[in-house]
Each structure stands twice: as C-alpha cells, then as structure tokens.
Design an enzyme around this catalytic site. Structure first.
Site, PDB file in Angstrom:
ATOM      1  N   ASP A 213       0.877  -1.166   0.000  1.00  0.00           N
ATOM      2  CA  ASP A 213       0.000   0.000   0.000  1.00  0.00           C
ATOM      3  C   ASP A 213       0.917   1.221   0.000  1.00  0.00           C
ATOM      4  O   ASP A 213       1.650   1.441   0.973  1.00  0.00           O
ATOM      5  CB  ASP A 213      -0.888  -0.029   1.245  1.00  0.00           C
ATOM      6  CG  ASP A 213      -1.852   1.149   1.300  1.00  0.00           C
ATOM      7  OD1 ASP A 213      -1.641   2.148   0.563  1.00  0.00           O
ATOM      8  OD2 ASP A 213      -2.803   1.080   2.091  1.00  0.00           O
TER       9      ASP A 213
ATOM     10  N   SER B 139      -1.559  14.342 -14.083  1.00  0.00           N
ATOM     11  CA  SER B 139      -2.717  14.291 -14.975  1.00  0.00           C
ATOM     12  C   SER B 139      -2.938  15.655 -15.624  1.00  0.00           C
ATOM     13  O   SER B 139      -2.598  16.688 -15.025  1.00  0.00           O
ATOM     14  CB  SER B 139      -3.971  13.915 -14.189  1.00  0.00           C
ATOM     15  OG  SER B 139      -5.110  13.947 -15.038  1.00  0.00           O
TER      16      SER B 139
ATOM     17  N   TYR C 249      -9.877  15.399  -6.854  1.00  0.00           N
ATOM     18  CA  TYR C 249      -8.875  14.662  -7.639  1.00  0.00           C
ATOM     19  C   TYR C 249      -8.016  15.649  -8.434  1.00  0.00           C
ATOM     20  O   TYR C 249      -6.787  15.547  -8.449  1.00  0.00           O
ATOM     21  CB  TYR C 249      -9.577  13.674  -8.571  1.00  0.00           C
ATOM     22  CG  TYR C 249      -8.631  12.967  -9.536  1.00  0.00           C
ATOM     23  CD1 TYR C 249      -7.858  11.892  -9.113  1.00  0.00           C
ATOM     24  CD2 TYR C 249      -8.515  13.380 -10.862  1.00  0.00           C
ATOM     25  CE1 TYR C 249      -6.990  11.242  -9.995  1.00  0.00           C
ATOM     26  CE2 TYR C 249      -7.655  12.736 -11.746  1.00  0.00           C
ATOM     27  CZ  TYR C 249      -6.895  11.670 -11.306  1.00  0.00           C
ATOM     28  OH  TYR C 249      -6.041  11.036 -12.177  1.00  0.00           O
TER      29      TYR C 249
ATOM     30  N   LYS D 274      -3.863  16.146  -8.320  1.00  0.00           N
ATOM     31  CA  LYS D 274      -2.961  15.991  -9.460  1.00  0.00           C
ATOM     32  C   LYS D 274      -2.220  17.300  -9.763  1.00  0.00           C
ATOM     33  O   LYS D 274      -1.093  17.282 -10.243  1.00  0.00           O
ATOM     34  CB  LYS D 274      -3.727  15.480 -10.683  1.00  0.00           C
ATOM     35  CG  LYS D 274      -4.171  14.021 -10.525  1.00  0.00           C
ATOM     36  CD  LYS D 274      -2.976  13.085 -10.346  1.00  0.00           C
ATOM     37  CE  LYS D 274      -3.376  11.633 -10.285  1.00  0.00           C
ATOM     38  NZ  LYS D 274      -2.232  10.705 -10.170  1.00  0.00           N
TER      39      LYS D 274
HETATM   40  N1  NAD Z   1      -7.111   6.547 -16.570  1.00  0.00           N
HETATM   41  C1  NAD Z   1      -7.144   7.875 -16.666  1.00  0.00           C
HETATM   42  O1  NAD Z   1      -8.055   8.458 -17.280  1.00  0.00           O
HETATM   43  C2  NAD Z   1      -6.048   8.695 -16.049  1.00  0.00           C
HETATM   44  C3  NAD Z   1      -5.807   9.981 -16.559  1.00  0.00           C
HETATM   45  C4  NAD Z   1      -4.794  10.741 -15.992  1.00  0.00           C
HETATM   46  C5  NAD Z   1      -4.039  10.212 -14.965  1.00  0.00           C
HETATM   47  N2  NAD Z   1      -4.304   8.957 -14.496  1.00  0.00           N
HETATM   48  C6  NAD Z   1      -3.458   8.440 -13.416  1.00  0.00           C
HETATM   49  O2  NAD Z   1      -2.777   7.296 -13.915  1.00  0.00           O
HETATM   50  C7  NAD Z   1      -2.363   6.496 -12.807  1.00  0.00           C
HETATM   51  C8  NAD Z   1      -2.653   5.034 -13.101  1.00  0.00           C
HETATM   52  O3  NAD Z   1      -4.051   4.834 -13.152  1.00  0.00           O
HETATM   53  P1  NAD Z   1      -4.759   3.935 -14.268  1.00  0.00           P
HETATM   54  O4  NAD Z   1      -5.568   4.853 -15.091  1.00  0.00           O
HETATM   55  O5  NAD Z   1      -3.767   3.050 -14.922  1.00  0.00           O
HETATM   56  O6  NAD Z   1      -5.825   3.132 -13.374  1.00  0.00           O
HETATM   57  P2  NAD Z   1      -5.865   1.627 -12.876  1.00  0.00           P
HETATM   58  O7  NAD Z   1      -7.013   1.567 -11.928  1.00  0.00           O
HETATM   59  O8  NAD Z   1      -5.838   0.694 -14.028  1.00  0.00           O
HETATM   60  O9  NAD Z   1      -4.488   1.462 -12.076  1.00  0.00           O
HETATM   61  C9  NAD Z   1      -4.247   2.009 -10.799  1.00  0.00           C
HETATM   62  C10 NAD Z   1      -3.515   0.961  -9.976  1.00  0.00           C
HETATM   63  O10 NAD Z   1      -3.118   1.570  -8.739  1.00  0.00           O
HETATM   64  C11 NAD Z   1      -3.307   0.609  -7.723  1.00  0.00           C
HETATM   65  N3  NAD Z   1      -3.431   1.283  -6.431  1.00  0.00           N
HETATM   66  C12 NAD Z   1      -4.433   2.096  -6.028  1.00  0.00           C
HETATM   67  N4  NAD Z   1      -4.217   2.480  -4.759  1.00  0.00           N
HETATM   68  C13 NAD Z   1      -3.040   1.907  -4.372  1.00  0.00           C
HETATM   69  C14 NAD Z   1      -2.311   1.922  -3.163  1.00  0.00           C
HETATM   70  N5  NAD Z   1      -2.733   2.604  -2.096  1.00  0.00           N
HETATM   71  N6  NAD Z   1      -1.152   1.219  -3.107  1.00  0.00           N
HETATM   72  C15 NAD Z   1      -0.731   0.511  -4.190  1.00  0.00           C
HETATM   73  N7  NAD Z   1      -1.387   0.447  -5.343  1.00  0.00           N
HETATM   74  C16 NAD Z   1      -2.539   1.139  -5.432  1.00  0.00           C
HETATM   75  C17 NAD Z   1      -4.575  -0.132  -8.119  1.00  0.00           C
HETATM   76  O11 NAD Z   1      -4.681  -1.382  -7.474  1.00  0.00           O
HETATM   77  C18 NAD Z   1      -4.408  -0.242  -9.627  1.00  0.00           C
HETATM   78  O12 NAD Z   1      -3.746  -1.449 -10.008  1.00  0.00           O
HETATM   79  C19 NAD Z   1      -3.092   7.064 -11.598  1.00  0.00           C
HETATM   80  O13 NAD Z   1      -2.195   7.864 -10.854  1.00  0.00           O
HETATM   81  C20 NAD Z   1      -4.186   7.928 -12.198  1.00  0.00           C
HETATM   82  O14 NAD Z   1      -4.584   8.950 -11.337  1.00  0.00           O
HETATM   83  C21 NAD Z   1      -5.277   8.187 -15.018  1.00  0.00           C
END
Ligand code: NAD
Length: 248
Positions: free
Chosen positions: A60, A140, A153, A157
């Site tokens: 975590d 982001s 959120y 970011k």
């Molecule tokens: N998907 C989008 O639209 C988007 C856009 C901009 C930024 N992001 C950012 O990209 C990053 C990755 O997200 P994603 O889109 O691949 O989503 P995702 O849900 O596929 O992946 C996020 C991962 O983080 C893990 N996670 C969450 N909390 C955690 C914790 N406390 N400890 C360890 N692991 C943890 C989850 O289990 C998951 O596997 C994030 O920081 C998200 O904010 C996503």
C-alpha cells in the site's frame, strides 16, 4: 532506446498505465518490480514478463512501512532502483464537490500525494548514494485543465504536477531527475469514475469531443512517454501532457 541493466520500481503496476510501463521497460531490458495493492494481479503481471526479469509485490503506497519493504525486496532481488515510477492513483467518482466525503478526500490525497512523500523519503537517499536516478510521477491533465465533478482529484494531481517540478530542482545536484507524465482520460479501470456515467459509446463521445486528436489515452501512450523520460539524460522538471491536445 535501451534500458539494459536498469532496475525499475513501478507502483500501481498491476493494471492500466503502470502495467503497460512495466511491460515496455522489461521489453527494453530493464528489471522491473511491480508494486500494487492487488498482490494477485501484481504477481500475474510479473509472471507474464518472466521470473528472471520481474517480481510482483503487494504494498500500500500510503504506508511508509510497505514502501520500505518494497524497496528492500527490490534491492534484494535486483539492486537499488535506477527508475521509480509513482503511478498508483485513486479518485472519487465524477460528482458535485460537496458530495465527496472526508474519508474519500483523505484517501485521494494519501494515494496521490503522500505516497510520493513516502517514496521520496525512502528512495532518494538510496539513489543519491548510488550516483543518481530517475523518478517519474503520473500526474494528470486534470491538474492543468480541470473538468467539473473531479475537483478534489484535480487538486491532488495539480499538487503532483507541481511537487514533481519542485523535486526536480531540489534533487538535480544529486543527479536525480524528476518528471511528471500528465495523461488525458485513459482506457483503464479509472475511466468510468472519471466519466461519472456508464462507459457506453454514446457517453464516450461526450468526452472525446474535448480531445483534439479524438481518442482517449491508451496505456501504450503513457509507456512511450515513460521510456523517453527515463532514458533522456538531460530532461528534468518536465510536465509532459500525453493528451491528444486536450490542454491546448
Ligand atoms: N485513466 C485515466 O483516465 C487517467 C488519466 C490521468 C491520470 N491517471 C493516473 O494514472 C495512474 C494510473 O491509473 P490507471 O488509469 O492506470 O488506473 P488503474 O485503476 O488501471 O491502475 C491504478 C492501480 O493503482 C493501484 N493502487 C491504487 N491504490 C493503491 C495503493 N494505495 N497502493 C498501491 N497500489 C494502489 C490499483 O490497485 C491499480 O492497479 C493514476 O495515478 C491515475 O490517477 C489516469
């Protein structure tokens, strides 16, 4: 580009952007450590890459103890990481800002910001004593050009984006480069929360119209940026939109 001999720790790498980064780094020769809350999926990603090049761990990222354990396991398996990607993230569903409760707010800040504090405190001394390294944070475009319904959120970011630049300037004397990748809405597990409505083709169209190149971010787009920023020696403090023109 070549990451032969490099060691990379990637958080939140059991799915989405992090998983794509792990595969891409391993394909370019790096040893990768997949860190995630979801142990089963983290281990599955590592197994798909290969036991000689990847390990998967449950941690975590909001816990300093878990971060320390993950770093110890990384050092034991492969050595001190050259590249750390703080990618794990959390959001509230798209909704009016007054409806987001305090526990959700705290979790967003803990996962998106405090986790970077813990990682910096734990890993920077190792990187410094190792002669340098690269930290990439996944911020982001939400922190540059906010959409309504995602205020808390978006704010987290914005902090990720800014603290990455501040880390870059302060850690440069130790040859530690820090950059932040800023994706637009992406096709991952978080998409529906960002949309705040069911993920249907009709609903996607509403958001796609705000992205000039007319598509969502794919995990491979973020992996491309993560390779470039990890391998270019002279680039630090960059806030790189991977957004099809959303912030124009
Ligand atoms: N998907 C989008 O639209 C988007 C856009 C901009 C930024 N992001 C950012 O990209 C990053 C990755 O997200 P994603 O889109 O691949 O989503 P995702 O849900 O596929 O992946 C996020 C991962 O983080 C893990 N996670 C969450 N909390 C955690 C914790 N406390 N400890 C360890 N692991 C943890 C989850 O289990 C998951 O596997 C994030 O920081 C998200 O904010 C996503």
């Amino acid at each position: 580009m070549d990451l032969q001999g490099k060691i990379a720790l990637i958080t939140g790498a059991a799915s989405g952007f992090g998983e794509a980064i792990a595969h891409r780094y391993a394909g370019l020769g790096a040893k990768v450590v997949i860190v995630d809350l979801n142990e089963e999926k983290a281990k599955a990603v590592a197994a798909a890459i290969g036991a000689d090049r990847a390990i998967g761990l449950r941690a975590d990222v909001t816990s300093r103890v878990d971060i320390d354990v993950a770093l110890e396991a990384t050092v034991k398996a492969f050595g001190i990481p050259d590249i750390i990607v703080n990618n794990a993230g959390y959001t509230h569903k798209n909704q009016p800002l007054l409806n987001v409760d305090e526990a959700t707010f705290d979790r967003i800040l803990n996962v998106n910001i405090k986790a970077i504090y813990h990682m910096v405190q734990a890993a920077v001394p190792l990187m410094r004593d190792n002669g340098g390294g690269v930290m990439l944070n996944v911020g982001s475009v939400a922190g540059i050009r906010p959409r309504p319904g995602l205020t808390w959120y978006n704010g987290s970011k914005g902090a990720t984006n800014m603290l990455s630049k501040s880390l870059a300037v302060e850690l440069a004397p130790w040859k530690i480069r820090v950059n932040v990748i800023c994706p637009v809405m992406g096709v991952t597990g978080m998409l529906e929360d960002f949309m705040g409505m069911p993920d249907t083709p009709e609903n996607r169209t509403k958001f796609l119209s705000s992205i000039p190149l007319g598509r969502f971010c794919e995990p491979g787009d973020v992996a491309d940026a993560a390779v470039y920023l990890a391998s270019s020696d002279f680039i630090t403090g960059v806030e790189l939109p991977v957004d099809g023109g959303r912030v124009i």
